[in-house]
Design an enzyme around this catalytic site. Sequence first.
Site, short mmCIF file in Angstrom:
data_model
loop_
_atom_site.label_atom_id
_atom_site.label_comp_id
_atom_site.label_asym_id
_atom_site.label_seq_id
_atom_site.Cartn_x
_atom_site.Cartn_y
_atom_site.Cartn_z
N THR A 136 0.82 -1.22 0.00
CA THR A 136 0.00 0.00 0.00
C THR A 136 0.85 1.27 0.00
OG1 THR A 136 -0.11 -0.04 2.42
CG2 THR A 136 -1.93 -1.10 1.23
N ASP B 72 -3.36 -8.46 8.20
CA ASP B 72 -2.24 -8.01 9.02
C ASP B 72 -1.28 -9.19 9.13
OD1 ASP B 72 -0.57 -7.40 11.23
OD2 ASP B 72 -2.11 -6.12 12.11
N TYR C 241 14.77 -2.19 16.29
CA TYR C 241 14.55 -2.25 14.83
C TYR C 241 15.74 -2.96 14.17
CZ TYR C 241 13.98 -0.99 9.95
OH TYR C 241 13.85 -1.06 8.57
N GLY D 250 19.55 1.34 2.20
CA GLY D 250 19.83 2.41 3.15
C GLY D 250 18.67 3.38 3.14
N THR E 290 10.11 7.14 1.96
CA THR E 290 8.78 6.54 1.72
C THR E 290 7.91 7.05 2.88
OG1 THR E 290 9.45 4.64 3.04
CG2 THR E 290 9.81 4.47 0.66
P1 NDP Z 1 6.30 2.28 4.13
O1 NDP Z 1 5.89 2.71 5.48
O2 NDP Z 1 6.18 3.25 3.01
O3 NDP Z 1 5.52 0.93 3.72
C1 NDP Z 1 5.38 -0.13 4.63
C2 NDP Z 1 4.36 -1.11 4.13
O4 NDP Z 1 4.28 -2.19 5.07
C3 NDP Z 1 2.98 -0.51 3.98
O5 NDP Z 1 2.41 -0.96 2.77
C4 NDP Z 1 2.21 -1.09 5.16
O6 NDP Z 1 0.85 -1.29 4.79
C5 NDP Z 1 2.90 -2.44 5.33
N1 NDP Z 1 2.72 -3.00 6.67
C6 NDP Z 1 3.18 -2.52 7.85
N2 NDP Z 1 2.75 -3.28 8.86
C7 NDP Z 1 1.99 -4.27 8.31
C8 NDP Z 1 1.26 -5.35 8.83
N3 NDP Z 1 1.22 -5.59 10.15
N4 NDP Z 1 0.60 -6.17 7.99
C9 NDP Z 1 0.63 -5.93 6.64
N5 NDP Z 1 1.30 -4.92 6.08
C10 NDP Z 1 1.97 -4.08 6.91
O7 NDP Z 1 7.83 1.79 4.29
P2 NDP Z 1 8.91 1.24 3.24
O8 NDP Z 1 8.32 0.99 1.92
O9 NDP Z 1 10.08 2.14 3.32
O10 NDP Z 1 9.33 -0.11 3.95
C11 NDP Z 1 9.17 -1.38 3.36
C12 NDP Z 1 10.18 -2.34 3.98
O11 NDP Z 1 11.50 -1.87 3.71
C13 NDP Z 1 10.08 -2.47 5.49
O12 NDP Z 1 10.32 -3.82 5.83
C14 NDP Z 1 11.22 -1.58 6.01
O13 NDP Z 1 11.68 -2.00 7.26
C15 NDP Z 1 12.24 -1.80 4.91
N6 NDP Z 1 13.26 -0.77 4.75
C16 NDP Z 1 12.93 0.56 4.61
C17 NDP Z 1 13.93 1.50 4.42
C18 NDP Z 1 13.64 2.96 4.31
O14 NDP Z 1 14.56 3.78 4.58
N7 NDP Z 1 12.46 3.38 3.90
C19 NDP Z 1 15.34 1.11 4.30
C20 NDP Z 1 15.57 -0.30 4.49
C21 NDP Z 1 14.56 -1.19 4.67
P3 NDP Z 1 -0.43 -1.04 5.72
O15 NDP Z 1 -0.09 0.07 6.65
O16 NDP Z 1 -1.52 -0.72 4.74
O17 NDP Z 1 -0.65 -2.34 6.40
C1 8X3 Z 2 15.63 1.61 7.27
C2 8X3 Z 2 16.94 2.28 7.13
O1 8X3 Z 2 18.85 3.33 8.43
O2 8X3 Z 2 16.60 4.17 8.84
O3 8X3 Z 2 15.77 0.25 7.49
O4 8X3 Z 2 17.28 2.03 9.68
S1 8X3 Z 2 17.43 2.97 8.61
#
Ligand code: NDP
Ligand code: 8X3
Length: 251
Positions: free
Chosen positions: A11, A60, A152, A183, A187
């Site tokens: 999403t 979820d 985390y 990194g 988002t």
């Molecule tokens: P966003 O917050 O933009 O997206 C996170 C997504 O995860 C949303 O679609 C949300 O959907 C979904 N989500 C969260 N909790 C649940 C749940 N309990 N059940 C189902 N869906 C869930 O973050 P990102 O796109 O940045 O993050 C995506 C992944 O990448 C994560 O695992 C994050 O830890 C990882 N990551 C992010 C980085 C960053 O800097 N942005 C860097 C490195 C890794 P909804 O709320 O609709 O359920």
């Molecule tokens: C998300 C990147 O560096 O904010 O996993 O933890 S950081």
Amino acid sequence: MSKIVFITGATSGFGKACAEKFAKEGYNVIINGRREDRLQSLKTALEKQYGVNVLTLAFDVRNRNDVFEKINAIDEPWKKINILINNAGLALGREHIDEGNIDEWDTMMDTNVKGLLYVSKAVIPFLIPTRGHIINLGSVAGKEVYDKGNVYCASKFAVDAISKGMRIDLLRHGIKVTSINPGAAETEFSLVRFNGDEEKAKSVYNGLQPLTGPDVADVIYYCTTLPAHVCINDLVLCPTQQADAIYFNRK
Ligand code: NDP
Ligand code: 8X3
């Protein structure tokens, strides 16, 4: 027959960008998340723009019963899954460990670690006949621990270990396992982490050109285009101004 990709957390952010990229490349897409309205509008947009089929699966990932019920109830043709992208995840808060919030710790571990395991356990039976591919979203936070990253980081170190374990245990099925470790990427991640505080969220990217969802989706897609005998096991991608989880060159 088009290939099928299953994406959790579609999403927003990386998951949504992956849905767009794979649909553009002709994949039929299963999209998951908790926000049903967003899943529905993404389905409508992708079907209209790319002429692919999209299945929405709102649940979820922390809800073990729901994960298995919803995935097992998928219609048979949709069970021929080629790629699983375990992307749903989040960080909550950034405090010294002695000042951390236990409910937030539970949510991170339940989502990033246990949710990923539940979805994988439910989907792997469908990946065996297709000799499929699992992509796990780790992080640079799963490679080095940074200050106030504690739980985390621990959740993403766990994802790193799970990816390694999957790679070993699924060898016998010919399933590829790729760990993608981004990194800083702008988002909704930091907004969620700082409970909607836009100023705090913005400050994470001060002086940086961060990664975007499409940057990460393009790299993920590339990993899925390699010949059957080639697998990228582990990949770290950062903004050019970021060396690792700790060192930045902010302008
Ligand atoms: P966003 O917050 O933009 O997206 C996170 C997504 O995860 C949303 O679609 C949300 O959907 C979904 N989500 C969260 N909790 C649940 C749940 N309990 N059940 C189902 N869906 C869930 O973050 P990102 O796109 O940045 O993050 C995506 C992944 O990448 C994560 O695992 C994050 O830890 C990882 N990551 C992010 C980085 C960053 O800097 N942005 C860097 C490195 C890794 P909804 O709320 O609709 O359920
Ligand atoms: C998300 C990147 O560096 O904010 O996993 O933890 S950081």
